[in-house]
Design an enzyme around this catalytic site. Structure first.
Site, PDB file in Angstrom:
ATOM      1  N   ARG A 152      18.730  16.745  -5.049  1.00 28.08           N
ATOM      2  CA  ARG A 152      17.860  16.937  -6.205  1.00 28.08           C
ATOM      3  C   ARG A 152      17.199  18.312  -6.127  1.00 28.08           C
ATOM      4  O   ARG A 152      16.993  18.845  -5.031  1.00 28.08           O
ATOM      5  CB  ARG A 152      16.787  15.856  -6.248  1.00 28.08           C
ATOM      6  CG  ARG A 152      17.324  14.426  -6.331  1.00 28.08           C
ATOM      7  CD  ARG A 152      16.204  13.399  -6.191  1.00 28.08           C
ATOM      8  NE  ARG A 152      16.709  12.029  -6.262  1.00 28.08           N
ATOM      9  CZ  ARG A 152      17.082  11.300  -5.210  1.00 28.08           C
ATOM     10  NH1 ARG A 152      16.998  11.837  -3.981  1.00 28.08           N
ATOM     11  NH2 ARG A 152      17.518  10.071  -5.357  1.00 28.08           N
ATOM     12  N   LYS A 208      13.368  10.758  -1.729  1.00 25.55           N
ATOM     13  CA  LYS A 208      12.326   9.915  -2.299  1.00 25.55           C
ATOM     14  C   LYS A 208      11.809   8.926  -1.262  1.00 25.55           C
ATOM     15  O   LYS A 208      12.566   8.433  -0.431  1.00 25.55           O
ATOM     16  CB  LYS A 208      12.868   9.145  -3.510  1.00 25.55           C
ATOM     17  CG  LYS A 208      13.147  10.019  -4.722  1.00 25.55           C
ATOM     18  CD  LYS A 208      13.616   9.162  -5.883  1.00 25.55           C
ATOM     19  CE  LYS A 208      13.801   9.986  -7.142  1.00 25.55           C
ATOM     20  NZ  LYS A 208      14.259   9.154  -8.282  1.00 25.55           N
ATOM     21  N   HIS A 252      19.493  17.780 -13.177  1.00 27.04           N
ATOM     22  CA  HIS A 252      20.399  16.879 -12.452  1.00 27.04           C
ATOM     23  C   HIS A 252      21.879  17.191 -12.680  1.00 27.04           C
ATOM     24  O   HIS A 252      22.742  16.534 -12.111  1.00 27.04           O
ATOM     25  CB  HIS A 252      20.124  15.431 -12.871  1.00 27.04           C
ATOM     26  CG  HIS A 252      19.261  14.695 -11.897  1.00 27.04           C
ATOM     27  ND1 HIS A 252      18.243  15.301 -11.196  1.00 27.04           N
ATOM     28  CD2 HIS A 252      19.254  13.395 -11.497  1.00 27.04           C
ATOM     29  CE1 HIS A 252      17.650  14.401 -10.418  1.00 27.04           C
ATOM     30  NE2 HIS A 252      18.246  13.254 -10.585  1.00 27.04           N
ATOM     31  N   ARG A 278      23.914  17.897  -9.635  1.00 26.27           N
ATOM     32  CA  ARG A 278      23.989  16.652  -8.857  1.00 26.27           C
ATOM     33  C   ARG A 278      25.065  15.736  -9.442  1.00 26.27           C
ATOM     34  O   ARG A 278      25.870  15.155  -8.716  1.00 26.27           O
ATOM     35  CB  ARG A 278      22.619  15.984  -8.872  1.00 26.27           C
ATOM     36  CG  ARG A 278      22.478  14.698  -8.077  1.00 26.27           C
ATOM     37  CD  ARG A 278      20.995  14.345  -7.994  1.00 26.27           C
ATOM     38  NE  ARG A 278      20.752  12.978  -7.568  1.00 26.27           N
ATOM     39  CZ  ARG A 278      20.721  12.571  -6.305  1.00 26.27           C
ATOM     40  NH1 ARG A 278      20.966  13.440  -5.336  1.00 26.27           N
ATOM     41  NH2 ARG A 278      20.462  11.317  -5.996  1.00 26.27           N
ATOM     42  N   HIS A 332      21.085   7.420  -2.769  1.00 24.01           N
ATOM     43  CA  HIS A 332      20.795   6.290  -3.645  1.00 24.01           C
ATOM     44  C   HIS A 332      20.500   5.042  -2.810  1.00 24.01           C
ATOM     45  O   HIS A 332      21.235   4.738  -1.876  1.00 24.01           O
ATOM     46  CB  HIS A 332      21.987   5.981  -4.559  1.00 24.01           C
ATOM     47  CG  HIS A 332      22.120   6.924  -5.715  1.00 24.01           C
ATOM     48  ND1 HIS A 332      23.285   7.105  -6.424  1.00 24.01           N
ATOM     49  CD2 HIS A 332      21.201   7.759  -6.303  1.00 24.01           C
ATOM     50  CE1 HIS A 332      23.096   7.986  -7.384  1.00 24.01           C
ATOM     51  NE2 HIS A 332      21.845   8.399  -7.329  1.00 24.01           N
ATOM     52  N   TYR A 368      29.020   6.921 -11.915  1.00 24.77           N
ATOM     53  CA  TYR A 368      29.891   8.085 -11.773  1.00 24.77           C
ATOM     54  C   TYR A 368      31.371   7.714 -11.788  1.00 24.77           C
ATOM     55  O   TYR A 368      32.217   8.579 -11.990  1.00 24.77           O
ATOM     56  CB  TYR A 368      29.554   8.847 -10.492  1.00 24.77           C
ATOM     57  CG  TYR A 368      28.186   9.484 -10.541  1.00 24.77           C
ATOM     58  CD1 TYR A 368      27.932  10.557 -11.395  1.00 24.77           C
ATOM     59  CD2 TYR A 368      27.138   8.995  -9.766  1.00 24.77           C
ATOM     60  CE1 TYR A 368      26.673  11.133 -11.460  1.00 24.77           C
ATOM     61  CE2 TYR A 368      25.870   9.565  -9.831  1.00 24.77           C
ATOM     62  CZ  TYR A 368      25.651  10.634 -10.680  1.00 24.77           C
ATOM     63  OH  TYR A 368      24.406  11.188 -10.759  1.00 24.77           O
TER      64      TYR A 368
END
Length: 301
Positions: free
Chosen positions: A150, A174, A247, A250, A273, A282
């Site tokens: 990110r 995160k 993004h 990414r 993730h 994706y």
């Protein structure tokens, strides 16, 4: 309004910080959404948090739809309030969770935007490497595409997080989760050139030391906003049309990996993730990517 209403929010925010270890950005969203609901309570003359009933929730949902908010926004607000009241029930501050039965609208399914390989080539060709800022921009673009991190994660990378011998970078994601991501020879060469030349030149413009990998023109930390501006400028300088969002590189990273045979679990790990479902989107993008490639290059497509 009962002072216990604001006290309940204070307790919930402490719970998110200490027990859930949420980022400050996420906590601000929770605080904003709950404070908005408190304003609604005032409008409806609901003085106590324990007086909120399912009918009030229905009225609040109607209000949100009347404001023409996106389904994703409405879903976030309802999910936030459901968690808030669940916490209050756990702490025995209220008896019931009026949001437990609230319907959360499904978000519109939009496939992530990404660059095709020829578009990435155009972006890389837009990077000049004669100046210190040009060397930084080339290293930045190469690393974002090579790792899929990110933009916010990229701005936080320090020199100690980079292992040039193993060609890996430690990313702080995160919820303070960390992951190591490898990068290839193109990113390695661009980073080495930037570190040996451009970064030293930028660092000389300030008196105090700075351990961040990517620096601005004054030698300070390059922020997420600064990275976005650089990407916008690269788009303008390239032959591409349209806009780039944070993004997009990414998305491109994940799409190209899956299109070239990478397994989904590996891509999930590289992207950081928490759930495989976040990565599965994706597969649809990569199928579209393969279809376009086939139609473009097969003689009888």
């Amino acid at each position: 309004m009962d002072p216990n209403v604001n006290n309940s929010l204070t307790l919930f925010i402490e719970y998110l910080q200490i027990e859930k270890n949420y980022s400050q950005y996420t906590i601000e969203h929770y605080h904003h959404d709950i404070s908005e609901f408190f304003m609604f309570m005032t409008e409806q003359s609901i003085s106590s948090i324990d007086d909120v009933k399912y009918l009030d929730v229905r009225i609040y949902l109607t209000k949100l739809y009347d404001e023409k908010l996106a389904r994703k926004t409405v879903a976030r607000k309802i999910s936030c309030l459901r968690s808030f009241f669940k916490f209050l029930v756990r702490e025995r501050l209220v008896q019931d969770n009026p949001f437990a039965l609230a319907f959360i609208p499904k978000a519109e399914k939009k496939l992530p935007e990404f660059f095709y390989e020829e578009e990435m080539d155009a972006l890389f060709h837009a990077c000049e490497t004669e100046t210190s800022l040009g060397q930084r921009n080339k290293a930045l673009l190469e690393l974002l595409y090579a790792t899929g991190m990110r933009v916010s994660e990229c701005s936080q990378i320090r020199m100690k997080d980079l292992d040039m011998y193993l060609s890996t970078v430690l990313v702080h994601g995160k919820g303070n989760k960390q992951r190591y991501i490898p990068f290839g020879s193109f990113a390695h060469d661009a980073l080495q050139n930037y570190i040996d030349n451009g970064r030293k030149s930028l660092l000389s413009k300030r008196d105090t030391p700075n351990d961040y990998l990517f620096l601005n023109f004054r030698g300070g930390q390059l922020t997420s906003r600064g990275i976005r501006l650089i990407l916008d400028k690269l788009i303008e300088q390239s032959t591409l049309t349209g806009k780039i969002h944070p993004h997009m590189l990414r998305h491109t990273f994940a799409t190209h990996l899956l299109a070239n045979g990478a397994d989904m679990r590996t891509v999930q790990e590289l992207l950081g993730h928490a759930f495989l479902s976040s990565t599965q989107v994706y597969t649809h993008v990569s199928n579209e990517y393969l279809r376009k490639t086939y139609n473009t290059h097969h003689p009888r497509a």
